[in-house]
Design an enzyme around this catalytic site. Structure first.
Site, short mmCIF file in Angstrom:
data_model
loop_
_atom_site.label_atom_id
_atom_site.label_comp_id
_atom_site.label_asym_id
_atom_site.label_seq_id
_atom_site.Cartn_x
_atom_site.Cartn_y
_atom_site.Cartn_z
N HIS A 181 1.50 3.87 1.87
CA HIS A 181 1.88 4.79 2.93
C HIS A 181 3.32 4.97 2.94
O HIS A 181 4.02 3.98 2.53
CB HIS A 181 1.12 4.39 4.26
N ASP A 227 5.92 4.86 4.93
CA ASP A 227 6.63 4.14 5.53
C ASP A 227 6.77 2.77 4.66
O ASP A 227 7.73 2.11 5.42
CB ASP A 227 6.36 3.91 7.10
N HIS A 228 6.26 2.48 3.99
CA HIS A 228 6.29 1.39 3.06
C HIS A 228 6.87 1.58 1.49
O HIS A 228 7.30 0.66 0.99
CB HIS A 228 4.73 0.95 2.80
N ASP A 256 -0.02 -3.72 6.38
CA ASP A 256 -0.84 -3.20 7.68
C ASP A 256 -2.21 -3.61 7.80
O ASP A 256 -2.90 -2.87 8.59
CB ASP A 256 -0.82 -1.62 7.47
N HIS A 282 0.85 -1.20 0.04
CA HIS A 282 -0.09 0.00 0.23
C HIS A 282 0.84 1.33 -0.14
O HIS A 282 2.21 1.19 0.15
CB HIS A 282 -0.96 0.01 1.01
N HIS A 303 -7.44 -1.09 5.61
CA HIS A 303 -6.31 -0.22 6.47
C HIS A 303 -6.31 0.93 5.06
O HIS A 303 -6.33 2.44 5.63
CB HIS A 303 -5.11 -0.80 6.34
N HIS A 336 4.98 -4.38 10.76
CA HIS A 336 5.32 -3.71 12.22
C HIS A 336 5.24 -4.49 13.34
O HIS A 336 4.77 -5.50 13.40
CB HIS A 336 4.33 -2.73 12.46
#
Ligand SMILES: [Zn+2]
Length: 263
Positions: A64, A66-67, A137, A62, A120, A175
């Site tokens: 985001h 941090d990915h 996530d 996805h 998410h 995570h």
């Protein structure tokens, strides 16, 4: 085309810690590697150099940051395939993936199937190989992702789909949230011996600085409150917290997710 792909050995799936609590999962086979959700290019680059690996593929679950934060830099340097969902701003994508797509990574001798698992985010996907799931996530050990684009109905359906996978499917979450999730799970389902045992194991792992992941689908069905919204003790706790009894597991899930948001 060779269809006899080998099963990934768990020792060839390596967690690269990034930021405060992310894991970038690195798969290796011979001198080739793929990574899932590289939020940080430097972390991946260091691992590639230390292990003498050539990056062939990037799998994105996805959009985001941090990915995906390391995708553009890694793509420019290594020219790998970059796979990710359509409909979001993800850099350097070479192939947009959809439900049921087969991803063949010849260099890694692997084949993945794409699952669309919104919740998410609206366009979140997972990558599934025999015995191995990268849920991004969406599914965490003892928890699930927040609703940051999708609906609780979508998230419930996505989690139920993953719960149908074989019990021995490894769950490689993005995570290290397990201990915090287990703390919430104690409130949501006070009596759960399997959860208590797992909590003791995870506390020991974290004291040694080791990941609590991967988990497995079989374990998550025993300890993850978001997969247990039909269990009487959990429904009772949600009822006590929210003030009304959810009519079914889907509504119980929605109330549980809202409770966790403020826990
Ligand atoms: Zn996310």
């Amino acid at each position: 085309m060779n269809n006899q792909h080998s099963k990934i050995r768990s020792g060839d799936i390596i967690p690269l810690p990034a930021f405060r609590d992310n894991y970038i999962w690195l798969l290796r086979h011979g001198r080739f590697a793929a990574v899932v959700d590289p939020g940080d290019a430097t972390v991946v680059e260091t691992a590639l150099q230390q292990q003498g690996l050539q990056l062939c593929a990037i799998l994105v679950t996805h959009h985001h940051n941090d990915h995906i934060g390391g995708v553009a830099e890694l793509a420019a340097r290594h020219r790998p395939q970059v796979l990710g969902p359509a409909g979001e701003d993800i850099p350097a994508i070479t192939r947009h993936v959809r439900e049921g797509d087969e991803i063949v990574l010849d260099e890694l001798d692997q084949r993945f199937t794409v699952l669309e698992i919104p919740g998410h985010t609206r366009t979140h996907v997972a990558y599934l190989a025999p015995g191995v799931l990268f849920p991004g996530d969406t599914l965490f050990s003892a928890g699930c992702g927040r609703l940051l684009g999708g609906t609780s109905g979508q998230m419930y359906a996505s989690l139920q789909r993953m719960a149908q996978l074989p019990d021995d499917t490894g769950v490689y979450c993005a995570h290290e949230y397990t201990l915090a999730n287990l703390a919430f799970s104690r409130a949501a389902e006070p009596m759960n011996a399997a959860r208590d045992a797992r909590q003791a194991e995870c506390e020991a792992l974290r004291r040694e600085g080791r990941p609590t992941l991967p988990s497995s689908i079989g374990r998550e069905k025993q300890i993850n409150p978001f997969l247990r919204t039909d269990v009487a003790g959990l429904v009772d706790a949600v009822t006590a917290h929210s003030g009304s009894r959810p009519p079914g597991p889907r509504e119980c899930f929605a109330a549980l997710r809202a409770w966790k948001d403020v826990f």
